[in-house]
Design a protein around this motif. Structure first.
Motif, PDB file in Angstrom:
ATOM      1  N   THR A 117       4.055  10.763   8.134  1.00 27.88           N
ATOM      2  CA  THR A 117       3.903   9.087   9.363  1.00 27.88           C
ATOM      3  C   THR A 117       2.506   8.201   8.708  1.00 27.88           C
ATOM      4  OG1 THR A 117       2.266  10.333  10.792  1.00 27.88           O
ATOM      5  CG2 THR A 117       4.176  10.380  11.086  1.00 27.88           C
ATOM      6  N   GLN A 118       1.423   8.712   7.963  1.00 29.08           N
ATOM      7  CA  GLN A 118       0.503   7.871   7.537  1.00 29.08           C
ATOM      8  C   GLN A 118       1.174   7.234   6.147  1.00 29.08           C
ATOM      9  OE1 GLN A 118      -3.264  10.259   6.015  1.00 29.08           O
ATOM     10  NE2 GLN A 118      -3.916   8.186   5.040  1.00 29.08           N
ATOM     11  N   ALA A 119       1.741   8.195   5.855  1.00 31.25           N
ATOM     12  CA  ALA A 119       2.525   6.950   4.102  1.00 31.25           C
ATOM     13  C   ALA A 119       3.235   6.095   4.895  1.00 31.25           C
ATOM     14  CB  ALA A 119       3.371   8.260   4.156  1.00 31.25           C
ATOM     15  N   TYR A 120       3.969   6.026   5.968  1.00 29.80           N
ATOM     16  CA  TYR A 120       4.993   5.009   7.216  1.00 29.80           C
ATOM     17  C   TYR A 120       3.664   3.903   7.533  1.00 29.80           C
ATOM     18  CZ  TYR A 120       7.578   2.853   9.477  1.00 29.80           C
ATOM     19  OH  TYR A 120       9.145   1.297  10.204  1.00 29.80           O
ATOM     20  N   GLY A 121       3.134   4.347   7.735  1.00 27.00           N
ATOM     21  CA  GLY A 121       2.202   3.759   7.838  1.00 27.00           C
ATOM     22  C   GLY A 121       1.628   2.532   6.806  1.00 27.00           C
ATOM     23  N   GLU A 122       0.911   3.086   5.438  1.00 28.52           N
ATOM     24  CA  GLU A 122       0.569   2.336   4.716  1.00 28.52           C
ATOM     25  C   GLU A 122       2.042   1.595   3.395  1.00 28.52           C
ATOM     26  OE1 GLU A 122      -0.586   5.386   1.426  1.00 28.52           O
ATOM     27  OE2 GLU A 122      -2.584   5.705   2.724  1.00 28.52           O
ATOM     28  N   PHE A 123       3.343   1.989   4.340  1.00 31.37           N
ATOM     29  CA  PHE A 123       4.743   1.634   3.254  1.00 31.37           C
ATOM     30  C   PHE A 123       4.309   0.340   4.336  1.00 31.37           C
ATOM     31  CE2 PHE A 123       8.974   0.086   4.984  1.00 31.37           C
ATOM     32  CZ  PHE A 123       9.287  -0.182   3.524  1.00 31.37           C
ATOM     33  N   LEU A 124       4.564   0.462   5.793  1.00 34.34           N
ATOM     34  CA  LEU A 124       3.934  -1.123   6.495  1.00 34.34           C
ATOM     35  C   LEU A 124       3.444  -1.882   6.312  1.00 34.34           C
ATOM     36  CD1 LEU A 124       4.364   0.581  10.187  1.00 34.34           C
ATOM     37  CD2 LEU A 124       6.196  -0.365   8.718  1.00 34.34           C
ATOM     38  N   SER A 125       2.413  -0.936   5.894  1.00 35.62           N
ATOM     39  CA  SER A 125       0.856  -2.289   5.802  1.00 35.62           C
ATOM     40  C   SER A 125       1.058  -2.969   3.426  1.00 35.62           C
ATOM     41  CB  SER A 125      -0.343  -1.338   5.541  1.00 35.62           C
ATOM     42  OG  SER A 125      -0.629  -1.133   6.641  1.00 35.62           O
ATOM     43  N   ARG A 126       1.696  -2.087   3.027  1.00 33.55           N
ATOM     44  CA  ARG A 126       1.414  -2.235   1.370  1.00 33.55           C
ATOM     45  C   ARG A 126       2.634  -2.889   1.652  1.00 33.55           C
ATOM     46  NH1 ARG A 126      -1.292   2.710  -1.149  1.00 33.55           N
ATOM     47  NH2 ARG A 126      -3.009   2.313  -0.525  1.00 33.55           N
ATOM     48  N   ARG A 127       3.753  -3.014   1.779  1.00 32.60           N
ATOM     49  CA  ARG A 127       5.085  -3.420   1.497  1.00 32.60           C
ATOM     50  C   ARG A 127       6.301  -4.239   3.010  1.00 32.60           C
ATOM     51  NH1 ARG A 127       7.999  -1.208  -3.067  1.00 32.60           N
ATOM     52  NH2 ARG A 127       6.567   1.149  -3.684  1.00 32.60           N
ATOM     53  N   LEU A 128       6.395  -3.887   4.042  1.00 28.84           N
ATOM     54  CA  LEU A 128       6.931  -4.268   5.074  1.00 28.84           C
ATOM     55  C   LEU A 128       6.384  -6.205   5.680  1.00 28.84           C
ATOM     56  CD1 LEU A 128      10.044  -4.714   5.782  1.00 28.84           C
ATOM     57  CD2 LEU A 128       9.000  -3.155   7.890  1.00 28.84           C
ATOM     58  N   PHE A 129       5.254  -5.155   6.309  1.00 31.56           N
ATOM     59  CA  PHE A 129       4.093  -6.909   6.680  1.00 31.56           C
ATOM     60  C   PHE A 129       3.801  -7.463   5.563  1.00 31.56           C
ATOM     61  CE2 PHE A 129       2.470  -3.560   9.957  1.00 31.56           C
ATOM     62  CZ  PHE A 129       3.747  -3.818  10.925  1.00 31.56           C
ATOM     63  N   LYS A 130       4.023  -7.145   4.879  1.00 31.56           N
ATOM     64  CA  LYS A 130       3.683  -8.186   3.048  1.00 31.56           C
ATOM     65  C   LYS A 130       4.777  -9.642   3.037  1.00 31.56           C
ATOM     66  CE  LYS A 130      -0.142  -6.842   1.718  1.00 31.56           C
ATOM     67  NZ  LYS A 130      -1.172  -6.903   1.450  1.00 31.56           N
ATOM     68  N   VAL A 131       6.128  -9.345   3.470  1.00 30.17           N
ATOM     69  CA  VAL A 131       7.274 -10.004   3.124  1.00 30.17           C
ATOM     70  C   VAL A 131       7.211 -10.965   4.174  1.00 30.17           C
ATOM     71  CG1 VAL A 131       9.255  -9.680   3.256  1.00 30.17           C
ATOM     72  CG2 VAL A 131       8.858  -8.292   2.957  1.00 30.17           C
ATOM     73  N   PRO A 132       7.050 -12.741   3.966  1.00 28.42           N
ATOM     74  CA  PRO A 132       7.304 -13.503   4.415  1.00 28.42           C
ATOM     75  C   PRO A 132       8.318 -13.808   5.748  1.00 28.42           C
ATOM     76  CG  PRO A 132       7.180 -14.417   1.834  1.00 28.42           C
ATOM     77  CD  PRO A 132       6.880 -12.659   2.560  1.00 28.42           C
ATOM     78  N   GLY A 133       7.252 -13.985   6.548  1.00 25.64           N
ATOM     79  CA  GLY A 133       8.647 -14.053   7.691  1.00 25.64           C
ATOM     80  C   GLY A 133       9.241 -13.249   8.314  1.00 25.64           C
ATOM     81  N   VAL A 134       8.940 -11.769   8.932  1.00 25.70           N
ATOM     82  CA  VAL A 134       8.506 -10.427   9.031  1.00 25.70           C
ATOM     83  C   VAL A 134       8.145 -10.612  10.074  1.00 25.70           C
ATOM     84  CG1 VAL A 134       8.535  -8.303   9.364  1.00 25.70           C
ATOM     85  CG2 VAL A 134       8.817  -8.740   7.368  1.00 25.70           C
ATOM     86  N   ALA A 135       8.662 -11.198  11.821  1.00 24.69           N
ATOM     87  CA  ALA A 135       7.430 -10.976  12.820  1.00 24.69           C
ATOM     88  C   ALA A 135       7.490 -10.466  13.553  1.00 24.69           C
ATOM     89  CB  ALA A 135       8.442 -12.613  13.473  1.00 24.69           C
TER      90      ALA A 135
END
Length: 158
Positions: A117-135
């Motif tokens: 789950t920690q790695a998933y959290g890092e995925f969110l922070s480093r990848r998904l939340f960095k995409v412009p337009g993700v609300a």
């Protein structure tokens, strides 16, 4: 466009979905054909896109990817470039096994694997939340896999 299949093509698909490593002789026998017509039918189904690829189905859990998360992603707005940038980013991320544009509360549902789950959290922070337009991202963590299969049902075909 829907492709009409004859009984031999259905038999070929059924056999390949059970074991894509069959030799052409084994496949032809399973379909009730000789090798040449079986090969032609298979090649034709590849050319029109009925058969998209051949692959090995690998167990993520056996490789340490024990967390399976379904992320419901909502974009801020559908303006020029937002959808295209999001979809291009998702295609490049190996952690995302599936991505579907959907109706309902979210715009997309992603199936993501991670070692923790920690790695998933890092995925969110480093990848998904960095995409412009993700609300917004709402995550559902899988407790256990009940069914995961790849064969497409052929029973409904005439």
């Amino acid at each position: 466009m829907t492709i009409a299949l004859d009984p031999y093509e259905k038999a070929i698909l059924s056999a390949l979905q059970k074991n894509a490593r069959l030799t052409m002789q084994e496949l032809a026998a399973a379909a009730g054909l000789s090798v040449s017509p079986c090969w032609r039918r298979m090649k034709s189904m590849e050319e029109v896109g009925v058969i998209r690829s051949y692959t090995a189905v690998v167990s993520p859990q056996k490789l340490g990817l024990t967390e399976c998360v379904f992320a419901n992603v909502t974009l801020e707005r559908h303006v020029d470039g937002v959808v295209e940038r999001f979809e291009a980013a998702v295609r490049d991320w190996p952690e995302v096994l599936d991505c579907f544009a959907v109706t309902g509360d979210a715009d997309y549902i992603l199936r993501i694997v991670a070692p923790s789950t920690q790695a998933y959290g890092e995925f969110l922070s480093r990848r998904l939340f960095k995409v412009p337009g993700v609300a917004h991202v709402r995550s559902n963590v899988s407790l256990r896999e009940v069914k995961s299969d790849t064969p497409v049902p052929l029973d409904h075909l005439p």
